[in-house]
Design a protein around this motif. Structure first.
Motif, mmCIF file in Angstrom:
data_model
loop_
_atom_site.group_PDB
_atom_site.id
_atom_site.type_symbol
_atom_site.label_atom_id
_atom_site.label_comp_id
_atom_site.label_asym_id
_atom_site.label_seq_id
_atom_site.Cartn_x
_atom_site.Cartn_y
_atom_site.Cartn_z
ATOM 1 N N ILE A 147 29.060 53.848 18.652
ATOM 2 C CA ILE A 147 29.855 54.614 19.617
ATOM 3 C C ILE A 147 31.326 54.207 19.521
ATOM 4 N N LEU A 148 31.591 52.915 19.367
ATOM 5 C CA LEU A 148 32.976 52.459 19.157
ATOM 6 C C LEU A 148 33.556 53.082 17.894
ATOM 7 N N ALA A 149 32.750 53.124 16.833
ATOM 8 C CA ALA A 149 33.207 53.717 15.570
ATOM 9 C C ALA A 149 33.545 55.195 15.752
ATOM 10 N N GLU A 150 32.724 55.910 16.497
ATOM 11 C CA GLU A 150 32.979 57.336 16.737
ATOM 12 C C GLU A 150 34.281 57.538 17.515
ATOM 13 N N GLU A 151 34.543 56.678 18.487
ATOM 14 C CA GLU A 151 35.793 56.779 19.257
ATOM 15 C C GLU A 151 37.000 56.479 18.374
ATOM 16 N N PHE A 152 36.902 55.445 17.553
ATOM 17 C CA PHE A 152 37.979 55.108 16.617
ATOM 18 C C PHE A 152 38.227 56.304 15.693
ATOM 19 N N LYS A 153 37.142 56.883 15.204
ATOM 20 C CA LYS A 153 37.250 58.035 14.295
ATOM 21 C C LYS A 153 37.962 59.204 14.979
ATOM 22 N N LEU A 180 36.342 52.055 25.239
ATOM 23 C CA LEU A 180 36.327 53.283 24.428
ATOM 24 C C LEU A 180 37.744 53.789 24.182
ATOM 25 N N LYS A 181 38.581 53.736 25.204
ATOM 26 C CA LYS A 181 39.965 54.178 25.053
ATOM 27 C C LYS A 181 40.714 53.276 24.076
ATOM 28 N N SER A 182 40.449 51.990 24.113
ATOM 29 C CA SER A 182 41.087 51.062 23.171
ATOM 30 C C SER A 182 40.703 51.392 21.734
ATOM 31 N N ALA A 183 39.425 51.713 21.517
ATOM 32 C CA ALA A 183 38.976 52.085 20.169
ATOM 33 C C ALA A 183 39.635 53.382 19.730
ATOM 34 N N TYR A 184 39.689 54.363 20.614
ATOM 35 C CA TYR A 184 40.333 55.644 20.322
ATOM 36 C C TYR A 184 41.815 55.428 19.996
ATOM 37 N N ASP A 185 42.510 54.682 20.833
ATOM 38 C CA ASP A 185 43.938 54.428 20.622
ATOM 39 C C ASP A 185 44.199 53.688 19.310
ATOM 40 N N MET A 186 43.349 52.729 18.999
ATOM 41 C CA MET A 186 43.512 51.997 17.743
ATOM 42 C C MET A 186 43.365 52.949 16.565
ATOM 43 N N GLY A 187 42.369 53.817 16.631
ATOM 44 C CA GLY A 187 42.179 54.813 15.569
ATOM 45 C C GLY A 187 43.364 55.755 15.464
ATOM 46 N N LYS A 188 43.913 56.139 16.592
ATOM 47 C CA LYS A 188 45.052 57.063 16.614
ATOM 48 C C LYS A 188 46.290 56.441 15.982
ATOM 49 N N ASN A 189 46.363 55.126 16.002
ATOM 50 C CA ASN A 189 47.534 54.434 15.465
ATOM 51 C C ASN A 189 47.365 53.928 14.041
ATOM 52 N N VAL A 190 46.294 54.352 13.388
ATOM 53 C CA VAL A 190 46.084 53.931 11.986
ATOM 54 C C VAL A 190 47.043 54.695 11.105
#
Length: 174
Positions: free
Chosen positions: A14-20, A164-174
Motif C-alpha cells: 500500500i505504501l508502494a502504491e501511494e509512492f507510485k 500514506l501522505k508522506s509516501a505520496y509526497d515522496m513519490g511526487k518529489n522524485v
C-alpha cells in the motif's frame, strides 16, 4: 519499485502504491515488481557474476536485475519482520551481485517499510541492511525512507493517513 511482501493485502505494498501515485503524477515512468509468486533462489556465493555480470542460477531474478540495471531510481518496499527487512528482500539484494561490476543507471534509492511495532527504531535493522547494499554502489545514495509504524493487520496502514501522505509526497518529489 520492488515490493517484497508476500502478504495478500500488504501494508508495504500500500505504501508502494501511494509512492507510485505521487511519482506518476510528477510524470515519472513507474513499474512495481512484486516478489509475491516469484521463484527466487538463494545466492550460492560462487562470484561467477563478477566476471560475467550474469548469475548462473536460472530463476526469475534475471528479469528483475535487468530492470534494476537500467532504472534511475529504485524503491524497495518491505514489511519489517523481527526488526529487519523481509527475507525476500535480503535474498534479492544478495542476488543483485551481477550489478556490482556493471555500469548501472540507478542513483537514488528509497525505502518504504511497514511494521506492527509503533517505535520507528524498529526499522533500523532494515535501514542498516539496505545502506550496506547501497554503500557497494558508489554512484547510488539513499534519498528517502518512509517508516510506516503501527500497521499490524493486513491493510491497516490505510487508516494512517499521515504515513500514506508522506509516501505520496515522496513519490511526487522524485
Amino acid at each position: 519499485m520492488i515490493s517484497t511482501s508476500l502478504r495478500k493485502i500488504s501494508n508495504s505494498q500500500i505504501l508502494a502504491e501511494e509512492f507510485k501515485k505521487g511519482a506518476v503524477e510528477a510524470e515519472n515512468e513507474v513499474e512495481i515488481i512484486s516478489l509475491k509468486d516469484k521463484k527466487i533462489n538463494f545466492c550460492i556465493g560462487c562470484l561467477a557474476c563478477q566476471k560475467t555480470q550474469k548469475c548462473i542460477i536460472n530463476d526469475e531474478v534475471k528479469e528483475i536485475i535487468d530492470k534494476m540495471l537500467t532504472s534511475d531510481v529504485i524503491v524497495f518496499s518491505t514489511p519489517i519482520y523481527f526488526y529487519e527487512m523481509s527475507g525476500q528482500m535480503k535474498v534479492l539484494l544478495d542476488r543483485s551481485n551481477p550489478l556490482f561490476p556493471s555500469d548501472y543507471s540507478f542513483r537514488d534509492i528509497y525505502l518504504l517499510a511497514a511494521s506492527a511495532d509503533t517505535d520507528k527504531r524498529s526499522m533500523d535493522g532494515a535501514l542498516k541492511g539496505l545502506q550496506g547494499w547501497i554503500d557497494c554502489f558508489e554512484k547510488a545514495s539513499l534519498k528517502g525512507v518512509i517508516k510506516g509504524t503501527g500497521a499490524d493487520e493486513s491493510s491497516s496502514i490505510s487508516a494512517l493517513s499521515d504515513i500514506l501522505k508522506s509516501a505520496y509526497d515522496m513519490g511526487k518529489n522524485v
